[in-house]
Design an enzyme around this catalytic site. Structure first.
Site, mmCIF file in Angstrom:
data_model
loop_
_atom_site.group_PDB
_atom_site.id
_atom_site.type_symbol
_atom_site.label_atom_id
_atom_site.label_comp_id
_atom_site.label_asym_id
_atom_site.label_seq_id
_atom_site.Cartn_x
_atom_site.Cartn_y
_atom_site.Cartn_z
ATOM 1 N N GLU A 72 4.226 -4.714 7.346
ATOM 2 C CA GLU A 72 3.349 -3.761 8.042
ATOM 3 C C GLU A 72 3.735 -3.578 9.501
ATOM 4 O OE1 GLU A 72 2.388 -5.952 5.823
ATOM 5 O OE2 GLU A 72 0.654 -5.238 4.663
ATOM 6 N N ALA A 115 0.855 -1.192 0.000
ATOM 7 C CA ALA A 115 0.000 0.000 0.000
ATOM 8 C C ALA A 115 0.889 1.239 0.000
ATOM 9 C CB ALA A 115 -0.899 -0.024 1.229
ATOM 10 N N GLY A 155 0.397 -4.909 0.827
ATOM 11 C CA GLY A 155 -0.790 -4.965 -0.028
ATOM 12 C C GLY A 155 -0.509 -5.654 -1.358
HETATM 13 N N1 CAA Z 1 4.543 3.316 -0.446
HETATM 14 C C1 CAA Z 1 4.931 4.483 -0.989
HETATM 15 N N2 CAA Z 1 6.089 4.643 -1.662
HETATM 16 C C2 CAA Z 1 6.893 3.549 -1.757
HETATM 17 C C3 CAA Z 1 6.547 2.311 -1.216
HETATM 18 C C4 CAA Z 1 5.297 2.203 -0.540
HETATM 19 N N3 CAA Z 1 4.856 1.065 -0.028
HETATM 20 N N4 CAA Z 1 7.535 1.426 -1.481
HETATM 21 C C5 CAA Z 1 8.457 2.095 -2.180
HETATM 22 N N5 CAA Z 1 8.081 3.370 -2.359
HETATM 23 C C6 CAA Z 1 8.809 4.434 -3.068
HETATM 24 C C7 CAA Z 1 10.010 4.910 -2.260
HETATM 25 O O1 CAA Z 1 9.621 5.880 -1.318
HETATM 26 C C8 CAA Z 1 10.881 5.462 -3.365
HETATM 27 O O2 CAA Z 1 10.396 6.735 -3.716
HETATM 28 P P1 CAA Z 1 11.460 7.945 -4.071
HETATM 29 O O3 CAA Z 1 12.207 7.459 -5.296
HETATM 30 O O4 CAA Z 1 10.568 9.095 -4.333
HETATM 31 O O5 CAA Z 1 12.353 8.083 -2.878
HETATM 32 C C9 CAA Z 1 10.617 4.537 -4.545
HETATM 33 O O6 CAA Z 1 9.375 3.907 -4.255
HETATM 34 C C10 CAA Z 1 11.684 3.453 -4.691
HETATM 35 O O7 CAA Z 1 11.800 2.777 -3.469
HETATM 36 P P2 CAA Z 1 13.209 2.539 -2.725
HETATM 37 O O8 CAA Z 1 14.176 3.604 -3.080
HETATM 38 O O9 CAA Z 1 12.932 2.321 -1.275
HETATM 39 O O10 CAA Z 1 13.668 1.172 -3.433
HETATM 40 P P3 CAA Z 1 14.626 0.060 -2.833
HETATM 41 O O11 CAA Z 1 14.891 -0.892 -3.942
HETATM 42 O O12 CAA Z 1 15.780 0.656 -2.133
HETATM 43 O O13 CAA Z 1 13.753 -0.707 -1.706
HETATM 44 C C11 CAA Z 1 11.784 -1.801 -0.824
HETATM 45 C C12 CAA Z 1 12.634 -1.447 -2.085
HETATM 46 C C13 CAA Z 1 12.576 -2.702 0.097
HETATM 47 C C14 CAA Z 1 10.520 -2.516 -1.313
HETATM 48 C C15 CAA Z 1 11.423 -0.475 -0.073
HETATM 49 O O14 CAA Z 1 10.918 0.464 -1.000
HETATM 50 C C16 CAA Z 1 10.364 -0.640 0.997
HETATM 51 O O15 CAA Z 1 10.666 -1.154 2.073
HETATM 52 N N6 CAA Z 1 9.118 -0.197 0.726
HETATM 53 C C17 CAA Z 1 8.025 -0.243 1.706
HETATM 54 C C18 CAA Z 1 7.464 -1.652 1.809
HETATM 55 C C19 CAA Z 1 6.354 -1.695 2.819
HETATM 56 O O16 CAA Z 1 6.526 -1.406 3.992
HETATM 57 N N7 CAA Z 1 5.163 -2.132 2.364
HETATM 58 C C20 CAA Z 1 3.969 -2.283 3.223
HETATM 59 C C21 CAA Z 1 3.063 -1.118 3.036
HETATM 60 S S1 CAA Z 1 1.723 -1.143 4.196
HETATM 61 C C22 CAA Z 1 0.514 -2.123 3.507
HETATM 62 O O17 CAA Z 1 0.704 -2.705 2.461
HETATM 63 C C23 CAA Z 1 -0.807 -2.226 4.288
HETATM 64 C C24 CAA Z 1 -1.880 -3.133 3.770
HETATM 65 O O18 CAA Z 1 -2.071 -4.223 4.264
HETATM 66 C C25 CAA Z 1 -2.816 -2.727 2.711
#
Ligand code: CAA
Length: 258
Positions: free
Chosen positions: A132, A66, A109
């Site tokens: 999460e 998400a 998500g």
């Molecule tokens: N939401 C919003 N933006 C996100 C995102 C997310 N879930 N995941 C990645 N992005 C964005 C980053 O902020 C980044 O944006 P900028 O270029 O503007 O800085 C871009 O995507 C690229 O991401 P990274 O630079 O972080 O890429 P990476 O290869 O270094 O890392 C990753 C990849 C490990 C997946 C890391 O992006 C990450 O940990 N993302 C979050 C994952 C997460 O916590 N997901 C759970 C969300 S909560 C949920 O899903 C609730 C539900 O049940 C519905």
């Protein structure tokens, strides 16, 4: 074809493809994007040219979950009033087969969306996680329920508590993934598999999906009664007559989905 902002859709050889298209944000799912995914799924479900739906992601990840930026400012009542998961609740109502072909990161998500697919193909090395917990929350679109039903309580609670990454091979051992393929061949393999299902009699495919889904929720006896009704129902289809007649006449059946 409808113009979408966060996804792309296409139809080729009876396969309707939905491609998550927010690659700069690793296909993180904002609520408009989830709305578009549902709209495209429903449109393909109604489209007579489409027999199988294929769900893929553009860029280096299927989906990183998400959209955290969108959710960061939310509070309980805003989520309740938005009915945050209303679109998610409708995805399991899609009747046609959904094949997911995932790669890169399948997080939060994104993982929940993958778990809505009937068949899951993953590129070798794909990482799955429910991170999460590391954000102070928990999955809200079915993650705790679907994962636990699939892999059992022990592994589900470990993965949900730690948020650790699970490599595709590990997940395959638990029956979550159907096939692991090399990243270069993911789309090709997904199309090949989708074509195979598209060549089958669509009503039988539909009733099998419906019955298998009931197996998850129903006790055995009730599930078997449900299965039987679907079995009988197929005998009022033209495809049942065609399939059995073709066998008797030693020829290839031509299925119309009627
Ligand atoms: N939401 C919003 N933006 C996100 C995102 C997310 N879930 N995941 C990645 N992005 C964005 C980053 O902020 C980044 O944006 P900028 O270029 O503007 O800085 C871009 O995507 C690229 O991401 P990274 O630079 O972080 O890429 P990476 O290869 O270094 O890392 C990753 C990849 C490990 C997946 C890391 O992006 C990450 O940990 N993302 C979050 C994952 C997460 O916590 N997901 C759970 C969300 S909560 C949920 O899903 C609730 C539900 O049940 C519905």
């Amino acid at each position: 074809m409808t113009a979408y902002k966060f996804i792309e859709t296409s139809v080729d050889q009876q396969i309707g493809m939905i491609e998550l298209n927010r690659p700069k944000q690793l296909n993180s799912l904002n609520r408009y994007m989830v709305g578009e995914i549902l709209e495209a799924l429903q449109a393909f479900d109604r489209n007579e040219e489409v027999r199988v739906i294929l769900l893929v992601g553009k860029g280096k990840a299927f989906s990183a979950g998400a959209d955290i930026e969108e959710m960061a400012g939310a509070d309980s009542m805003s989520l309740e009033l938005l009915n945050q998961f209303a679109d998610w609740d409708q995805i399991p109502l899609i009747k046609k087969p959904i094949i997911g072909a995932v790669h890169g990161f399948v997080f939060g998500g994104g993982f929940e969306l993958a778990l809505c697919c009937d068949v899951l193909l993953a590129a070798d090395g794909t990482e799955f996680a429910f991170p999460e917990v590391t954000l102070g929350v928990m999955p809200g679109a079915g993650g705790t329920q679907r994962l636990t039903k699939l892999v059992g309580r022990a592994k589900a609670i470990e993965w949900l508590w730690t948020g650790e990454r699970i490599i595709a091979n590990e997940l395959q051992k638990y029956g979550v993934i159907n096939r692991i393929v090399s990243p270069e061949l993911l789309r090709e393999e997904a199309f090949r598999f989708a074509n195979k299902i598209a060549s089958m009699p669509p009503l039988a495919i539909r009733m099998i999906k419906d019955s298998v889904n009931k197996a998850v929720d129903y006790p055995l006896y009730e599930g078997m009664q449900y299965e039987r009704k679907n079995f009988y129902l197929l005998f009022s289809s033209e495809d049942q007559k065609e399939g059995m007649q073709a066998f008797v006449e030693k020829r290839k059946p031509v299925y119309k989905g009627k």
